[in-house]
Design a protein around this motif. Structure first.
Motif: not given
Length: 321
Positions: A129, A132, A136, A139-140, A213, A215, A218
């Motif tokens: 997690y 990256r 990212y 997002y998580h 990322e 976007q 995600y």
């Protein structure tokens, strides 16, 4: 690599925890005080108004863009079992190219604390997690919090299913109370979810270079989850409103039935009342001041009985009873 920072400021323990993996650092703060706010201002140079928002407990969801970071205010639902209502719990997030700062005002969002502990204790989770980019990780974090909304929505749905049976079996006062509590909980939940959608849609549509990322992919997924939750809340609202109207109809029908019975009794007794006061009439009756014949007494009783029967027959003929 894991790093926990604990400092002393004015005899106050600085409650700031950090995890680092490569160039990315996750700073985790619960129930911030002036000391934690000062730490953020000095370490990252955040704007004073953003620091004030962190200390405030009544901020609306929003997204502010600065030169090198974003400041995001979001709220997520937490169910209060004592008051039987869903309340908002605020999370403030600073995100830059090499850091994510999460500030949880009340400390009651368990998915956020569990996610941080998972990354803190498990090397593979930290690498997955935090290995990256900051986008990212963001997002998580949001994804974990959004998934936390699903059990709360499921609980409301189950309560509605139980309420559907309650409306047809329990007494009106108990039904009205249950519906009112559920409506209050549902309204509060809707107030929490609705403002978050615009924040996530902004993250989905705007281009922030330090995210690195996709976007749209995600945060589009998170936006879809929020919309599904909102659609579920809309369905629940329609059902609860329908049950509320049904309960009102039952209440109105019950009142009408009671008034119908009372009206029938009143209508039947009204003419009999005109014939009452038997011993007050100017007719010689048995037991009165002037002893009369039993025939007069029986004749009056017969007249009253005939009048009552005639009133019942008339009401039935008019289909009023």
């Amino acid at each position: 690599m894991e790093l926990n920072q604990v400092a002393i400021a004015d005899d106050h323990e600085l409650r700031v925890q950090t995890i680092s993996q490569g160039k990315l650092t996750w700073v985790y703060i619960e129930k911030p005080t002036e000391a934690e706010a000062q730490f953020l201002a000095e370490t990252y140079g955040f704007h004073p108004l953003e620091i004030d928002d962190v200390l405030s407990r009544a901020q609306r969801p929003k997204l502010d863009e600065d030169d090198d970071h974003l400041f995001i205010v979001m709220q997520f639902p937490v169910f209060n079992k004592t008051n039987r209502i869903t309340r908002p719990s605020e999370v403030d997030i600073f995100i830059g190219e090499n850091y994510v700062v999460t500030v949880h005002c009340s400390g009651d969002l368990r998915p956020l604390s569990k996610f941080f502990q998972e990354c803190q204790t498990r090397d593979e989770s930290r690498a997955a997690y935090l290995g990256r980019s900051s986008g990212y990780l963001l997002y998580h974090i949001i994804d974990r919090l959004v998934n936390y909304c699903i059990p709360i929505l499921n609980r409301i749905t189950e309560n509605i299913e139980g309420l559907e049976d309650l409306v047809f079996t329990e007494s009106v006062p108990e039904t009205v109370r249950s519906i009112s509590l559920l409506r209050r909980d549902l309204i509060s939940f809707r107030r929490v979810i609705r403002p978050q959608i615009s924040v996530i849609e902004t993250l989905e549509q705007e281009d922030y270079p330090f995210f690195k990322e996709e976007q749209e992919v995600y945060f589009g997924d998170i936006a879809d989850q929020f919309r599904k939750i909102w659609d579920g809340l809309e369905d629940c609202k329609e059902v609860v409103d329908g049950l509320y109207e049904t309960s009102n109809w039952f209440t109105s029908h019950r009142i009408q039935e009671i008034m119908r019975v009372l009206t029938i009794i009143t209508v039947i007794l009204a003419p009999l009342t005109l014939l009452s006061g038997i011993y007050g009439m100017n007719v010689p009756l048995p037991g009165g001041a002037e002893h009369g014949s039993m025939a007069s007494f029986l004749g009056i009783l017969a007249l009253m009985s005939a009048t009552g029967i005639a009133m019942l027959a008339f009401l039935r003929h008019r289909h009023w009873i």
